[in-house]
Scaffold this motif. Structure first.
Motif, PDB file in Angstrom:
ATOM      1  N   ASP A  23       0.834  -1.204   0.000  1.00  0.00           N
ATOM      2  CA  ASP A  23       0.000   0.000   0.000  1.00  0.00           C
ATOM      3  C   ASP A  23       0.872   1.258   0.000  1.00  0.00           C
ATOM      4  O   ASP A  23       0.558   2.248  -0.676  1.00  0.00           O
ATOM      5  CB  ASP A  23      -0.923   0.004   1.223  1.00  0.00           C
ATOM      6  N   GLY A  24       1.955   1.210   0.739  1.00  0.00           N
ATOM      7  CA  GLY A  24       2.859   2.351   0.791  1.00  0.00           C
ATOM      8  C   GLY A  24       3.558   2.602  -0.529  1.00  0.00           C
ATOM      9  O   GLY A  24       3.772   3.755  -0.930  1.00  0.00           O
ATOM     10  N   ALA A  27       1.010   4.208  -2.826  1.00  0.00           N
ATOM     11  CA  ALA A  27       0.753   5.576  -2.393  1.00  0.00           C
ATOM     12  C   ALA A  27       1.887   6.511  -2.806  1.00  0.00           C
ATOM     13  O   ALA A  27       1.667   7.683  -3.111  1.00  0.00           O
ATOM     14  CB  ALA A  27       0.564   5.621  -0.872  1.00  0.00           C
ATOM     15  N   THR A  28       3.104   5.969  -2.860  1.00  0.00           N
ATOM     16  CA  THR A  28       4.270   6.770  -3.240  1.00  0.00           C
ATOM     17  C   THR A  28       4.354   6.982  -4.742  1.00  0.00           C
ATOM     18  O   THR A  28       4.615   8.096  -5.221  1.00  0.00           O
ATOM     19  CB  THR A  28       5.563   6.094  -2.751  1.00  0.00           C
TER      20      THR A  28
END
Length: 228
Positions: A23-24, A27-28
């Motif tokens: 998820d990170g 998101a990045t």
């Protein structure tokens, strides 16, 4: 001596640790990115975690033929980095597939990053044309991404037959063996449900399909009565 089941516990822990990480990453990198965690212990529905939406799959979805190829290599599998494919709906996808190993070195899954570079490629082409530098674009292989492993297997079989330019009934004995050899090398038969699907797609019996695969692996010829 490690307790029974400890390897499975370790693999489960690795997958659980990666789930929030993907998820990170998305998101990045943004909405053109998709990150997928595959568990090869369940190849028919290997997608156990996914973030982003580039290939249209969800949890419980299947691996692509690229994943099947990695699965077929077992513990000898290596990372596949920065390869470009095209989806059936025309998207250009730049991908990297990193194998997951337990502490014993056994491959049990993969972490895949897929980037939709369609818009970037179009912009690059337009800039090249404006600058008078446009050249021919190299052919990009089409890859099937989907939640149904049967659709992926069918696509691989159909692509081979399309390349041959003739149906199963018109293939020579050598061409039939080469078809099964090619499917085997691409990892199709590493998926448990693949053989019935291949047989149905080619219009032959499962027994004939198993015989062709056996002969393709040993390199020996089929007798005339085994060619049906």
């Amino acid at each position: 001596m490690p307790r029974r089941g400890s390897s499975e516990d370790e693999r489960d822990a690795i997958i659980a640790a990666l789930t929030p990480v993907i998820d990170g990453i998305v998101a990045t990198l943004g909405t053109f990115c998709e990150v997928v965690v595959h568990d090869f212990r369940r190849p028919d529905r290997s997608v156990v975690a996914i973030a982003g939406s580039v290939t249209g799959r969800g949890v419980g979805g299947s691996m692509s033929e690229i994943g099947m190829g990695i699965l077929s290599q077992g513990d000898e599998a290596a990372d596949e980095l920065n390869y470009v494919t095209r989806t059936q709906d025309g998207k250009l996808i730049k991908s990297s597939t990193m194998v997951l190993r337990d502490s014993g070195g056994a491959v049990f899954g993969a972490l895949c990053v897929n980037l939709d570079i369609t818009a970037i490629t179009q912009a690059h082409t337009m800039i090249g044309q404006l600058a008078g530098l446009a050249g021919g674009q190299a052919a990009v292989p089409t890859t099937t991404f989907g939640d149904d492993i049967d659709a992926v297997v069918a696509s691989v079989v159909d692509a081979y037959q399309l390349g041959q330019g003739k149906p199963w009934g018109e293939l020579s004995r050598g061409e039939r063996l080469e078809l099964f050899r090619s499917l085997d090398e691409r990892g199709v038969f590493a998926v448990r449900r693949a053989m019935p699907q291949v047989a149905a797609r080619l219009g032959i019996s499962r027994a004939s399909a198993y015989t062709y695969l056996s002969q393709a692996r040993t390199g020996s010829d089929l007798s005339e009565e085994q060619q049906a």
